[in-house]
Design a protein around this motif. Structure first.
Motif, PDB file in Angstrom:
ATOM      1  N   THR A   1     -10.970  -5.219  -1.269  1.00 11.98           N
ATOM      2  CA  THR A   1     -10.759  -6.443  -2.039  1.00 11.98           C
ATOM      3  C   THR A   1     -11.781  -6.584  -3.159  1.00 11.98           C
ATOM      4  O   THR A   1     -11.516  -7.218  -4.171  1.00 11.98           O
ATOM      5  CB  THR A   1     -10.829  -7.661  -1.100  1.00 11.98           C
ATOM      6  OG1 THR A   1      -9.783  -7.530  -0.140  1.00 11.98           O
ATOM      7  CG2 THR A   1     -10.662  -8.963  -1.839  1.00 11.98           C
ATOM      8  N   LYS A   2     -12.941  -5.975  -2.993  1.00 14.81           N
ATOM      9  CA  LYS A   2     -13.992  -6.052  -4.013  1.00 14.81           C
ATOM     10  C   LYS A   2     -14.038  -4.798  -4.898  1.00 14.81           C
ATOM     11  O   LYS A   2     -14.599  -4.837  -5.987  1.00 14.81           O
ATOM     12  CB  LYS A   2     -15.358  -6.224  -3.337  1.00 14.81           C
ATOM     13  CG  LYS A   2     -15.436  -7.309  -2.281  1.00 14.81           C
ATOM     14  CD  LYS A   2     -15.340  -8.691  -2.872  1.00 14.81           C
ATOM     15  CE  LYS A   2     -15.392  -9.777  -1.824  1.00 14.81           C
ATOM     16  NZ  LYS A   2     -16.709  -9.937  -1.184  1.00 14.81           N
TER      17      LYS A   2
ATOM     18  N   GLN B   1     -19.211  -4.386  -1.972  1.00  9.71           N
ATOM     19  CA  GLN B   1     -19.447  -4.814  -0.583  1.00  9.71           C
ATOM     20  C   GLN B   1     -19.150  -3.678   0.378  1.00  9.71           C
ATOM     21  O   GLN B   1     -18.103  -3.029   0.279  1.00  9.71           O
ATOM     22  CB  GLN B   1     -18.596  -6.039  -0.220  1.00  9.71           C
ATOM     23  CG  GLN B   1     -18.920  -6.553   1.193  1.00  9.71           C
ATOM     24  CD  GLN B   1     -18.252  -7.868   1.523  1.00  9.71           C
ATOM     25  OE1 GLN B   1     -17.508  -8.423   0.727  1.00  9.71           O
ATOM     26  NE2 GLN B   1     -18.519  -8.381   2.707  1.00  9.71           N
TER      27      GLN B   1
ATOM     28  N   THR C   1     -23.012  -6.368   6.808  1.00  8.67           N
ATOM     29  CA  THR C   1     -22.328  -6.210   5.532  1.00  8.67           C
ATOM     30  C   THR C   1     -23.159  -6.842   4.422  1.00  8.67           C
ATOM     31  O   THR C   1     -23.758  -7.906   4.609  1.00  8.67           O
ATOM     32  CB  THR C   1     -20.916  -6.839   5.566  1.00  8.67           C
ATOM     33  OG1 THR C   1     -20.288  -6.655   4.288  1.00  8.67           O
ATOM     34  CG2 THR C   1     -20.960  -8.321   5.892  1.00  8.67           C
TER      35      THR C   1
ATOM     36  N   CYS D   1     -11.585 -12.456  11.962  1.00  8.15           N
ATOM     37  CA  CYS D   1     -10.978 -12.511  10.633  1.00  8.15           C
ATOM     38  C   CYS D   1      -9.866 -13.563  10.574  1.00  8.15           C
ATOM     39  O   CYS D   1      -9.441 -14.115  11.580  1.00  8.15           O
ATOM     40  CB  CYS D   1     -10.395 -11.152  10.269  1.00  8.15           C
ATOM     41  SG  CYS D   1     -11.611  -9.900   9.838  1.00  8.15           S
TER      42      CYS D   1
ATOM     43  N   TYR E   1     -15.196  -2.431   1.055  1.00 11.23           N
ATOM     44  CA  TYR E   1     -14.186  -3.488   1.094  1.00 11.23           C
ATOM     45  C   TYR E   1     -13.280  -3.355  -0.127  1.00 11.23           C
ATOM     46  O   TYR E   1     -13.714  -3.564  -1.258  1.00 11.23           O
ATOM     47  CB  TYR E   1     -14.884  -4.841   1.098  1.00 11.23           C
ATOM     48  CG  TYR E   1     -14.003  -6.025   1.444  1.00 11.23           C
ATOM     49  CD1 TYR E   1     -12.755  -5.884   2.048  1.00 11.23           C
ATOM     50  CD2 TYR E   1     -14.448  -7.322   1.181  1.00 11.23           C
ATOM     51  CE1 TYR E   1     -11.982  -6.968   2.380  1.00 11.23           C
ATOM     52  CE2 TYR E   1     -13.678  -8.425   1.515  1.00 11.23           C
ATOM     53  CZ  TYR E   1     -12.440  -8.244   2.104  1.00 11.23           C
ATOM     54  OH  TYR E   1     -11.675  -9.333   2.429  1.00 11.23           O
TER      55      TYR E   1
ATOM     56  N   GLY F   1      -4.533  -6.963   6.120  1.00  7.36           N
ATOM     57  CA  GLY F   1      -5.509  -6.109   5.448  1.00  7.36           C
ATOM     58  C   GLY F   1      -4.886  -4.968   4.677  1.00  7.36           C
ATOM     59  O   GLY F   1      -5.598  -4.076   4.210  1.00  7.36           O
TER      60      GLY F   1
ATOM     61  N   SER G   1      -5.908  -9.265   2.383  1.00  6.26           N
ATOM     62  CA  SER G   1      -7.301  -8.804   2.455  1.00  6.26           C
ATOM     63  C   SER G   1      -7.897  -9.005   3.838  1.00  6.26           C
ATOM     64  O   SER G   1      -9.016  -8.562   4.088  1.00  6.26           O
ATOM     65  CB  SER G   1      -8.159  -9.557   1.432  1.00  6.26           C
ATOM     66  OG  SER G   1      -7.775  -9.257   0.118  1.00  6.26           O
TER      67      SER G   1
ATOM     68  N   SER H   1      -8.113  -3.801   8.658  1.00  3.49           N
ATOM     69  CA  SER H   1      -9.150  -4.789   8.343  1.00  3.49           C
ATOM     70  C   SER H   1     -10.463  -4.100   8.003  1.00  3.49           C
ATOM     71  O   SER H   1     -10.810  -3.066   8.576  1.00  3.49           O
ATOM     72  CB  SER H   1      -9.348  -5.745   9.522  1.00  3.49           C
ATOM     73  OG  SER H   1      -8.226  -6.575   9.686  1.00  3.49           O
ATOM     74  N   PHE H   2     -11.185  -4.725   7.094  1.00  2.00           N
ATOM     75  CA  PHE H   2     -12.457  -4.171   6.639  1.00  2.00           C
ATOM     76  C   PHE H   2     -13.574  -4.250   7.680  1.00  2.00           C
ATOM     77  O   PHE H   2     -14.296  -3.279   7.903  1.00  2.00           O
ATOM     78  CB  PHE H   2     -12.870  -4.890   5.346  1.00  2.00           C
ATOM     79  CG  PHE H   2     -14.305  -4.737   4.966  1.00  2.00           C
ATOM     80  CD1 PHE H   2     -14.834  -3.504   4.606  1.00  2.00           C
ATOM     81  CD2 PHE H   2     -15.157  -5.843   4.946  1.00  2.00           C
ATOM     82  CE1 PHE H   2     -16.171  -3.374   4.245  1.00  2.00           C
ATOM     83  CE2 PHE H   2     -16.485  -5.718   4.581  1.00  2.00           C
ATOM     84  CZ  PHE H   2     -16.997  -4.476   4.229  1.00  2.00           C
ATOM     85  N   PRO H   3     -13.773  -5.377   8.370  1.00  6.79           N
ATOM     86  CA  PRO H   3     -14.971  -5.493   9.206  1.00  6.79           C
ATOM     87  C   PRO H   3     -14.953  -4.605  10.451  1.00  6.79           C
ATOM     88  O   PRO H   3     -13.904  -4.307  11.016  1.00  6.79           O
ATOM     89  CB  PRO H   3     -14.967  -6.978   9.620  1.00  6.79           C
ATOM     90  CG  PRO H   3     -14.097  -7.655   8.638  1.00  6.79           C
ATOM     91  CD  PRO H   3     -13.053  -6.645   8.281  1.00  6.79           C
TER      92      PRO H   3
END
Length: 439
Positions: A405-406, A322, A373, A129, A403, A163, A117, A366-368
């Protein structure tokens, strides 16, 4: 009769629930046999992600890969198997004066899951991260081979796995760096904000702090839209601590840990109870600004203090939604998101706003990225899917990202995730859903 390895499986949100094959092994040889004998596999850590990630036709649980390999106390480098939990790492590292560089809001996730993630924390704007501090890992690929992945060796697999939501193989062992600390306490400042303008100003003024996060009342409207409390913190030095804490700065007292004993009835959580909770939470801090020293568990993992807190949302479960909105559009994007949530009546006890900094461009999964956020918990009900669709539209309009993961309900990933590995045998239900929704 069904084989004993067919079982009901769900993640922390208790939605969705699937009945699939799940196996666990602690021998690399047996894991290889398992991989070669199945066409579709997805690895699963401790199941503390919220949605349908790590759920698939065949699930390999890494829970038995729970051993530490080495701990270089001089340089703060730890090596362990991928099923080791962050809580296990903290248990041995904090008394030695080390802490995780990056941690999410629960310590009960696996190290392998932290890589899959590429988790972030309250310090992304300052320290990035989790992947920034991973030096190498061993990965079992779909042909059963074990390869070492780092920035220098098999770097393509290294960055695809960061990720990559488990779709490149099964992470077996991980080596990563820890940060030095002098105490197990955080020097915290908690500041109330009356609206969205004020909380964004506070985030900008706090960019030199290592940790920043805000709780936000997502049901407020008008002049109170975005009413919130900002918490910012730094690892406390021993000399800063009050005398009673400075005696044993790296030791925390054992706390009683209550457990939610049953699933709450569905009627308990509704717009009124969420509104009352949010009001009480905001009013509980009577001063504009409060300074204090709190232990790291209270600062980073407040929800971990209650076992099985997910049962509060009832048997139907909940999702966590998210997204990240680019920094230049953050205020307007969040304004539209909060207005949409308030109008829907689907309030959230947990609504957390954070600031992201620039992400490592090599970590393309990666998400960010640089922006704001917001993470929100929503009880699953008949109206939720329509709300998620509206939120997805706003996120897409502002060039944002969801995201994975969510995620368990969004119709699009809104990102470049998974683009190069769609033919892998390591495949999840989430992966299939995203591909089907975008085909």
């Amino acid at each position: 009769m069904k084989p004993n390895f067919i079982q009901k499986v769900t993640n922390w949100g208790n939605f969705p629930v699937v009945e699939k094959e799940m196996r666990s092994e602690d021998s690399f040889k047996k894991i290889k046999e398992f991989v070669l004998s199945h066409n579709e596999i997805i690895a699963r850590g401790n199941g503390r992600c919220y949605g349908d990630a790590s759920l698939g036709e065949t699930i390999f649980s890494t829970k038995k890969l729970n051993k530490f390999i080495s701990f270089d106390r001089l340089n703060g480098i730890i090596e362990c198997e991928s099923g080791v939990l962050l809580s296990d790492v903290l248990e041995i590292s904090v008394p030695q004066g080390y802490f995780l560089y990056v941690t999410p809001g629960t310590k009960f996730i696996s190290v392998g899951g932290a890589i899959a993630s590429d988790v972030h924390g309250k310090n992304h704007h300052a320290e990035g991260c989790f992947s920034e501090y991973v030096t190498e890992f061993k990965l079992m690929t779909e042909d059963g081979n074990i390869i070492t992945c780092s920035r220098e060796e098999n770097s393509d697999k290294f960055w695809a796995t960061i990720g990559g939501m488990g779709l490149t193989g099964i992470i077996l062992t991980v080596k990563f760096k820890l940060k030095n600390i002098q105490s197990a306490y955080i020097r915290q400042e908690s500041i109330k904000a009356e609206n969205l303008d004020e909380i964004f100003r506070l985030f900008e003024e706090s960019e030199n702090w290592t940790y920043t996060v805000a709780w936000i009342d997502c049901l407020q409207k008008g002049k109170n839209l975005g009413r919130s409390i900002l918490m910012r913190g730094e690892h406390a030095f021993q000399h800063e601590l009050p005398q009673n804490l400075a005696r044993q700065p790296l030791r925390l007292k054992k706390k009683l840990q209550p457990t939610v004993p049953f699933y709450f009835p569905g009627f308990v959580l509704n717009a009124l109870t969420v509104k009352i909770f949010n009001l009480l939470y905001y009013k509980k801090q009577t001063k504009k600004e409060v300074k204090s020293f709190i232990d790291y568990e209270t600062f980073f993992y407040p929800l971990d203090a209650i076992n099985d807190w997910n049962k509060i949302y009832g048997k139907s479960g909940f999702i966590q939604y998210q997204m990240v909105i680019p920094k230049e559009a953050g205020k307007e994007g969040m304004k539209q998101i909060l207005e949409t949530i308030a109008a829907s009546g689907n309030g959230s006890f947990l609504a957390v706003l954070k600031l992201f900094g620039k992400n490592n461009p090599e970590a393309y999964n990666s998400f960010p990225f640089e922006g704001y956020t917001l993470a929100l918990d929503f009880k699953v009900n008949s109206k939720l899917k329509k709300l998620v669709e509206k939120l997805d539209d706003i996120v897409q309009q502002f060039g944002g990202r969801i995201y994975l993961t969510k995620d368990s309900m969004s119709r699009s990933s809104l990102t470049n995730y998974l683009k190069n590995i769609q033919s892998s045998k390591f495949v999840s239900l989430q992966h299939k859903r995203i591909i089907n929704n975008n085909s």
